[in-house]
Design an enzyme around this catalytic site. Structure first.
Site, short mmCIF file in Angstrom:
data_model
loop_
_atom_site.label_atom_id
_atom_site.label_comp_id
_atom_site.label_asym_id
_atom_site.label_seq_id
_atom_site.Cartn_x
_atom_site.Cartn_y
_atom_site.Cartn_z
N TYR A 202 0.85 -1.19 0.00
CA TYR A 202 0.00 0.00 0.00
C TYR A 202 0.89 1.23 0.00
O TYR A 202 1.59 1.49 0.97
CB TYR A 202 -0.92 -0.04 1.22
CG TYR A 202 -1.90 1.09 1.36
CD1 TYR A 202 -2.22 1.94 0.30
CD2 TYR A 202 -2.56 1.30 2.57
CE1 TYR A 202 -3.14 2.96 0.44
CE2 TYR A 202 -3.49 2.32 2.72
CZ TYR A 202 -3.78 3.15 1.66
OH TYR A 202 -4.70 4.16 1.81
N LYS B 155 -1.64 -1.42 -3.86
CA LYS B 155 -2.71 -0.44 -3.75
C LYS B 155 -2.05 0.93 -3.87
O LYS B 155 -1.31 1.35 -2.98
CB LYS B 155 -3.44 -0.59 -2.41
CG LYS B 155 -4.51 0.47 -2.14
CD LYS B 155 -5.09 0.30 -0.73
CE LYS B 155 -6.08 1.41 -0.42
NZ LYS B 155 -6.60 1.30 0.99
#
Length: 290
Positions: free
Chosen positions: A135, A163
């Site tokens: 992320y 992400k």
């Protein structure tokens, strides 16, 4: 491993005393699955992970997987700004039956690119071959995982996705172009879902899907089916609601909206504070829930 196209970064429900609201967990999961989510990220930052104790995180991982069973992929948020703790939490979380992990870039410490490479490699090794989603969110973590560092990390077999919430479409396009075919890029911002999919991204890890999941899923499915004009119209139609979900620090707005439809309370843990009545009324008007 592609997890699906629509993931929800799930809130952690709290009762009015600030404890984890365990009875609300099942209706929350059922609501998300019924409105298009193919996977759930548990105890991520939308789940207020900095305020959760280790025991609460592990119990949440286990319980959400029990509820979702094989109907959705369950991803455990085990990344922190402490590599050793993230490694230990990941090792413990393997035993809860989750399907994979998400780890955020280390916040506050401002590690180098090499430091971040070591951080994610350590967590991946702790994951016992289960997939790891990285992320990248420089707006909250200060550090930005460079494209070339990320591409090095894709060489680790169980680092399978990212992400991306950097907003840098040039960088994201470069990563999509240079990464292996079995590496998947997800938007970390609801409003960037369609732009990232248009350059080869896989989908989104969403916050707004708590309340407009069916609509986001339709937009994604339309694009995947080649109905680009319908997808674009859906994006424009949903944009104001996506933005409204961040009118106050996340996840206070979506918790307020969920309370209005009878799922849990708007309670958050400090330093995030719940929406007040004026803010909630404004949000209700935007979502036509008043």
């Amino acid at each position: 491993m592609e997890f699906g196209r629509l993931f929800t970064a799930m809130i952690t429900p709290f009762d009015n005393k600030g404890n984890v609201d365990w009875p609300t967990l099942e209706p929350l999961v059922e609501h998300l699955l019924a409105t298009g989510s193919e996977g759930l990220v548990v105890a991520g930052t939308t789940g207020e992970s900095p305020t959760l104790k280790t025991e609460e995180k592990l119990a949440l991982f286990k319980r959400v997987k029990e509820i979702a069973a094989n109907r959705a992929v369950v991803i455990a948020g085990t990344g922190t700004n402490d590599t050793a703790y993230s490694e230990e939490l990941t090792q413990q979380a393997v035993k809860t039956g989750v399907d994979g992990f998400m780890a955020v870039t280390p916040y506050y410490n401002k590690p180098s690119q090499e430091g971040m490479y070591h951080h994610f490699k350590t967590i991946a090794n702790a994951a016992s071959s289960l997939p790891l989603m990285i992320y990248n969110i420089p707006g909250r973590c200060i550090v930005n995982l460079d494209a070339d560092t990320l591409l090095r990390l894709t060489e680790i077999p169980n680092i399978t996705s990212v992400k991306e919430a950097s907003g840098d479409l040039d960088k994201i396009a470069y990563v999509i172009d240079k990464s292996p075919d079995d590496f998947y890029v997800y938007s970390g911002d609801d409003s960037s879902t369609l732009p990232i999919m248009s350059i080869g991204g896989s989908g989104v890890v969403s916050v707004a899907a708590h309340v407009i999941g069916n609509e986001i899923r339709m937009m994604i499915d339309n694009f995947a089916a080649g109905e680009t004009l319908k997808a674009a119209a859906g994006h424009r139609r949903l944009l104001s609601q996506m933005k409204a979900c961040f009118m106050a620090p996340n996840p206070a707005p979506v918790k307020g909206l969920l309370e209005q439809i009878g799922i849990g309370t708007r309670m958050t843990r400090a330093p995030i504070i719940p929406l007040n009545e004026v803010e909630l009324k404004q949000l209700e008007e935007w979502f036509s829930l008043a």
